[in-house]
Motif scaffolding. Sequence first.
Motif, PDB file in Angstrom:
ATOM      1  N   UNK A  91      32.337   4.420  45.181  1.00 22.75           N
ATOM      2  CA  UNK A  91      31.478   4.577  46.356  1.00 22.75           C
ATOM      3  C   UNK A  91      32.119   4.066  47.638  1.00 22.75           C
ATOM      4  N   UNK A  92      33.437   3.829  47.618  1.00 30.61           N
ATOM      5  CA  UNK A  92      34.183   3.551  48.845  1.00 30.61           C
ATOM      6  C   UNK A  92      34.773   4.883  49.313  1.00 30.61           C
ATOM      7  N   UNK A  93      34.230   5.414  50.389  1.00 33.01           N
ATOM      8  CA  UNK A  93      34.552   6.777  50.817  1.00 33.01           C
ATOM      9  C   UNK A  93      35.355   6.751  52.113  1.00 33.01           C
ATOM     10  N   UNK A  94      36.438   7.496  52.148  1.00 29.80           N
ATOM     11  CA  UNK A  94      37.247   7.641  53.349  1.00 29.80           C
ATOM     12  C   UNK A  94      36.473   8.458  54.374  1.00 29.80           C
ATOM     13  N   UNK A  95      36.215   7.862  55.540  1.00 28.24           N
ATOM     14  CA  UNK A  95      35.416   8.542  56.567  1.00 28.24           C
ATOM     15  C   UNK A  95      36.105   9.800  57.080  1.00 28.24           C
ATOM     16  N   UNK A 133      36.483  11.870  50.978  1.00 23.42           N
ATOM     17  CA  UNK A 133      36.910  11.706  49.597  1.00 23.42           C
ATOM     18  C   UNK A 133      36.967  10.221  49.236  1.00 23.42           C
ATOM     19  N   UNK A 134      36.963   9.901  47.947  1.00 19.03           N
ATOM     20  CA  UNK A 134      37.078   8.494  47.550  1.00 19.03           C
ATOM     21  C   UNK A 134      38.356   7.863  48.114  1.00 19.03           C
ATOM     22  N   UNK A 135      38.199   6.686  48.690  1.00 18.80           N
ATOM     23  CA  UNK A 135      39.347   5.972  49.252  1.00 18.80           C
ATOM     24  C   UNK A 135      40.142   5.260  48.161  1.00 18.80           C
ATOM     25  N   UNK A 136      39.530   5.092  46.996  1.00 14.55           N
ATOM     26  CA  UNK A 136      40.174   4.500  45.829  1.00 14.55           C
ATOM     27  C   UNK A 136      39.830   5.376  44.626  1.00 14.55           C
ATOM     28  N   UNK A 176      34.307   3.274  35.107  1.00 10.93           N
ATOM     29  CA  UNK A 176      33.877   3.612  36.466  1.00 10.93           C
ATOM     30  C   UNK A 176      33.772   2.335  37.283  1.00 10.93           C
ATOM     31  N   UNK A 177      34.364   2.326  38.463  1.00  9.54           N
ATOM     32  CA  UNK A 177      34.288   1.170  39.347  1.00  9.54           C
ATOM     33  C   UNK A 177      33.335   1.426  40.502  1.00  9.54           C
ATOM     34  N   UNK A 178      32.418   0.507  40.727  1.00  4.56           N
ATOM     35  CA  UNK A 178      31.450   0.602  41.819  1.00  4.56           C
ATOM     36  C   UNK A 178      31.469  -0.693  42.617  1.00  4.56           C
ATOM     37  N   UNK A 179      31.432  -0.569  43.937  1.00  6.21           N
ATOM     38  CA  UNK A 179      31.425  -1.754  44.786  1.00  6.21           C
ATOM     39  C   UNK A 179      30.136  -1.826  45.582  1.00  6.21           C
ATOM     40  N   UNK A 212      34.419  -0.189  59.854  1.00 11.17           N
ATOM     41  CA  UNK A 212      33.677   0.808  60.628  1.00 11.17           C
ATOM     42  C   UNK A 212      34.605   1.933  61.095  1.00 11.17           C
ATOM     43  N   UNK A 213      34.179   3.169  60.857  1.00 10.35           N
ATOM     44  CA  UNK A 213      34.963   4.333  61.236  1.00 10.35           C
ATOM     45  C   UNK A 213      36.082   4.660  60.276  1.00 10.35           C
ATOM     46  N   UNK A 214      36.309   3.800  59.284  1.00 11.33           N
ATOM     47  CA  UNK A 214      37.406   4.007  58.326  1.00 11.33           C
ATOM     48  C   UNK A 214      36.877   4.315  56.925  1.00 11.33           C
ATOM     49  N   UNK A 215      35.889   3.552  56.503  1.00  8.61           N
ATOM     50  CA  UNK A 215      35.294   3.782  55.191  1.00  8.61           C
ATOM     51  C   UNK A 215      33.781   3.620  55.282  1.00  8.61           C
ATOM     52  N   UNK A 216      33.082   4.367  54.448  1.00  8.11           N
ATOM     53  CA  UNK A 216      31.653   4.145  54.271  1.00  8.11           C
ATOM     54  C   UNK A 216      31.417   3.815  52.792  1.00  8.11           C
ATOM     55  N   UNK A 217      30.253   3.257  52.496  1.00  9.84           N
ATOM     56  CA  UNK A 217      29.998   2.765  51.151  1.00  9.84           C
ATOM     57  C   UNK A 217      28.630   3.280  50.701  1.00  9.84           C
TER      58      UNK A 217
END
Length: 613
Positions: free
Chosen positions: A172-176, A180-183, A204-207, A220-225
Amino acid sequence: MSNSSPHRRWLRAGVVTTAAALAVTLASPATAGAGHGADKGPRSYTLTVMGTTDLHGNAENWDYFKNAEYDDSAHNDVGLAKISTLVDQVRADRGERNTLLLDAGDTIQGTSLAYYFAKVEPISKTVEHPMAAAMNAIGYDAAALGNHEFNYGIPLLRTFQKQLDFPLLGANAIDEATGRPAFAPYVIKTVKPPQGPPIHVGILGLTNPGIAIWDKANVQGKMRFDGLVEQARRYVPEMRARGADVVIVSAHSGADTSSSYGDALPFPENAASLVAQQVPGIDAILVGHAHQEIAQRVVTNQATGKPVVLSEPLRWGMRLSVFDVNLSFARGRWSVQGVSSKLLNANTVPEDPRIVKLLADDQAKVVEYVDGVIGTSKEPMSAATARYEDTAALDFINHVQAESVKADLTGADAQLPVLSIAAPFNRDAAIPAGQVSVRDVAGLYIYDNTLLAIRLSGAQVKAYLEKSAEYFKPVAGPGTYASSDLTNAVTSTAPTGTPDYNYDVMAGLDQPLTYDIDLTKPVGSRIVGLAYGGAPVADDQQFVVAINNYRQSGGGNFPGVATAPVLVNRQQEIRQLLIDWVTAHQVIDPALFAASNPDWRLTAAGQALAVTP
């Protein structure tokens, strides 16, 4: 340090970055090409999955601020060196090929060691993080991102990720920029039993969605969760479709559904039980974030009626979760028949000398750093009398807390006066005149509390102070009293005496908050002359109050706090804020924050009490 590891079994995390590359095989030379069919394979098998969480930079069983082995009232031990011994014991008992080792996040923040390799000698291509070195040597198979992984910025986190011999997961760490998933969201490990067909284990990894608030400046502006439930609903079916016989979730999110940030985000902070209830296809969840000890909790999935087993191994490497996943083979496939879990206690084993030796140089650097001078103080400050008189030592804590909170306020809240609370945690704490070390500063704040800001009315501020004043015993009238005759009063909730940490001093940042505590008056009516900047505090006046997470979550049962609006919560450790402040300012000048002392005093019928130690 070397990345070499006797337990290395996986590709480097940097290789596992796309959904197409998420299958990694575990195979020993003796069984790699076995390829047994259904008719020749075993009918049952037990896979053991071990887990840690919230290691928070604890590599060894060491308290950097006491310069001694870690110890607490429960005699817990901490650190990866202890975990390594437990892991080796489980592997010896179950067979190494029959085990996996996971982590649920918050790895690179929390101790002087973590701070040193983020700020003093930041990790790089040539400087390896001690936590990465130790986890590689122990042989971790995967880890979830924690929220504190983002405290030092994304570039440092990416450097840490590259140093790992295992994937760092965060569905759930998403590249803004790309959506797509950032990891890597998950990894599928293929375990080969001693005999029989392979077993595919999806991890499955969740943060935590709270990263968007707590580390806004970094993400902010880089990743959303996004939400844990929402992302698990996407990826668990995908893992099953890709052949996962077993699905384990490593979730940096507490078991009991709640959110310290209220409705500021659409996704709950602590959602592990919700994931278990609402997402079919999960067998077990390694829980993190909440620093709770859960040996085993069984949650029933609402769609399938099947049990999901949760376990959380406390924090700092104090415990190791051990899941036993029992499988059977029929009709050409493995299926889970049951899961159980338990905890192993790190204080039952010695440290692994391999890990201690591996980290020896890093440990020496950090001990030297903690002993090092980071500033000077114009005057000595002692907390010895902070229980019964206004002191510069507590004023210093309040000043740093309030200043930090004020810098993070936005909108109309930024116009409100800022107050702060601090307790006399450590009677022995003292800042000397002259040179000041990290250890000197850390002694003022011996707990690992983090800083928040809440909004209280004037009436609530007074009620808070009245609750705090329960700490004192009543007196008949003016005079001189020994401190033991005034402090640590017995109450219905403190039958052995109110502890020092449940007495709070409150102070103002831009203007002094002044008040008397009249000990001739009954409990609940002791606060007299409450004023801010010389003007009486009105019941409807609004204040921002800097407060620690223990208080804000209800510790001490102070009125109005747990339900007050939370305005700031970056999950910054207060102790580290104090160290950072001295490092940045270089000089501690009590005239800056204690010039108007005393802001509060103990009185009897309007006359100040004389108190002897």
